[in-house]
Design a protein around this motif. Structure first.
Motif, PDB file in Angstrom:
ATOM      1  N   THR A   6     -64.842 -27.401  18.074  1.00  0.00           N
ATOM      2  CA  THR A   6     -64.780 -26.105  18.247  1.00  0.00           C
ATOM      3  C   THR A   6     -65.160 -24.993  17.536  1.00  0.00           C
ATOM      4  O   THR A   6     -65.399 -25.667  16.159  1.00  0.00           O
ATOM      5  N   LYS A   7     -65.930 -24.082  17.661  1.00  0.00           N
ATOM      6  CA  LYS A   7     -66.719 -23.363  16.838  1.00  0.00           C
ATOM      7  C   LYS A   7     -65.586 -22.330  16.091  1.00  0.00           C
ATOM      8  O   LYS A   7     -64.799 -21.710  16.534  1.00  0.00           O
ATOM      9  N   LYS A   8     -65.851 -22.520  14.795  1.00  0.00           N
ATOM     10  CA  LYS A   8     -65.022 -21.768  13.817  1.00  0.00           C
ATOM     11  C   LYS A   8     -65.272 -20.281  13.744  1.00  0.00           C
ATOM     12  O   LYS A   8     -66.490 -20.244  13.383  1.00  0.00           O
ATOM     13  N   ARG A   9     -64.564 -19.482  13.915  1.00  0.00           N
ATOM     14  CA  ARG A   9     -65.106 -17.767  14.021  1.00  0.00           C
ATOM     15  C   ARG A   9     -65.049 -17.293  12.454  1.00  0.00           C
ATOM     16  O   ARG A   9     -64.250 -17.869  11.634  1.00  0.00           O
ATOM     17  N   GLN A  10     -66.101 -16.724  12.149  1.00  0.00           N
ATOM     18  CA  GLN A  10     -66.404 -16.175  10.853  1.00  0.00           C
ATOM     19  C   GLN A  10     -65.670 -15.074  10.818  1.00  0.00           C
ATOM     20  O   GLN A  10     -66.129 -13.938  11.838  1.00  0.00           O
ATOM     21  N   ARG A  11     -64.806 -14.612   9.693  1.00  0.00           N
ATOM     22  CA  ARG A  11     -64.409 -13.345   9.767  1.00  0.00           C
ATOM     23  C   ARG A  11     -65.370 -12.119   9.095  1.00  0.00           C
ATOM     24  O   ARG A  11     -66.011 -12.630   8.289  1.00  0.00           O
ATOM     25  N   ARG A  41     -67.802  -7.110  17.967  1.00  0.00           N
ATOM     26  CA  ARG A  41     -66.271  -7.670  17.565  1.00  0.00           C
ATOM     27  C   ARG A  41     -65.535  -7.708  18.945  1.00  0.00           C
ATOM     28  O   ARG A  41     -65.832  -7.118  19.855  1.00  0.00           O
ATOM     29  N   THR A  42     -64.587  -8.488  18.879  1.00  0.00           N
ATOM     30  CA  THR A  42     -63.634  -8.682  20.024  1.00  0.00           C
ATOM     31  C   THR A  42     -63.001  -7.409  20.194  1.00  0.00           C
ATOM     32  O   THR A  42     -62.674  -6.484  19.379  1.00  0.00           O
TER      33      THR A  42
END
Length: 61
Positions: A6-11, A41-42
């Motif tokens: 899974t792709k780790k989201r970068q904050r 951004r989401t």
């Protein structure tokens, strides 16, 4: 069997410019989907920040 990666989201921190843009969009009642694409951004992130700032986002019914 290998587990799917899974792709780790970068904050990304909220800069003063980001906050200013969010407030401007709030005042203009810009649709949240449009803001999301522009700011990359989401929708959830935008709503959480707006809540923290005490501003409305998008249109209110």
């Amino acid at each position: 069997m290998k587990a799917a990666k899974t792709k780790k989201r970068q904050r990304r921190e909220w800069s003063a410019t980001d906050v200013r843009d969010l407030k401007r969009h709030s005042k203009a009642k810009t649709p949240v989907t449009k803001i999301s694409k522009e700011m990359k951004r989401t929708i959830g992130a935008l709503r959480q920040k707006a809540l923290a700032l005490g501003i409305g986002l998008g249109h209110q019914r």
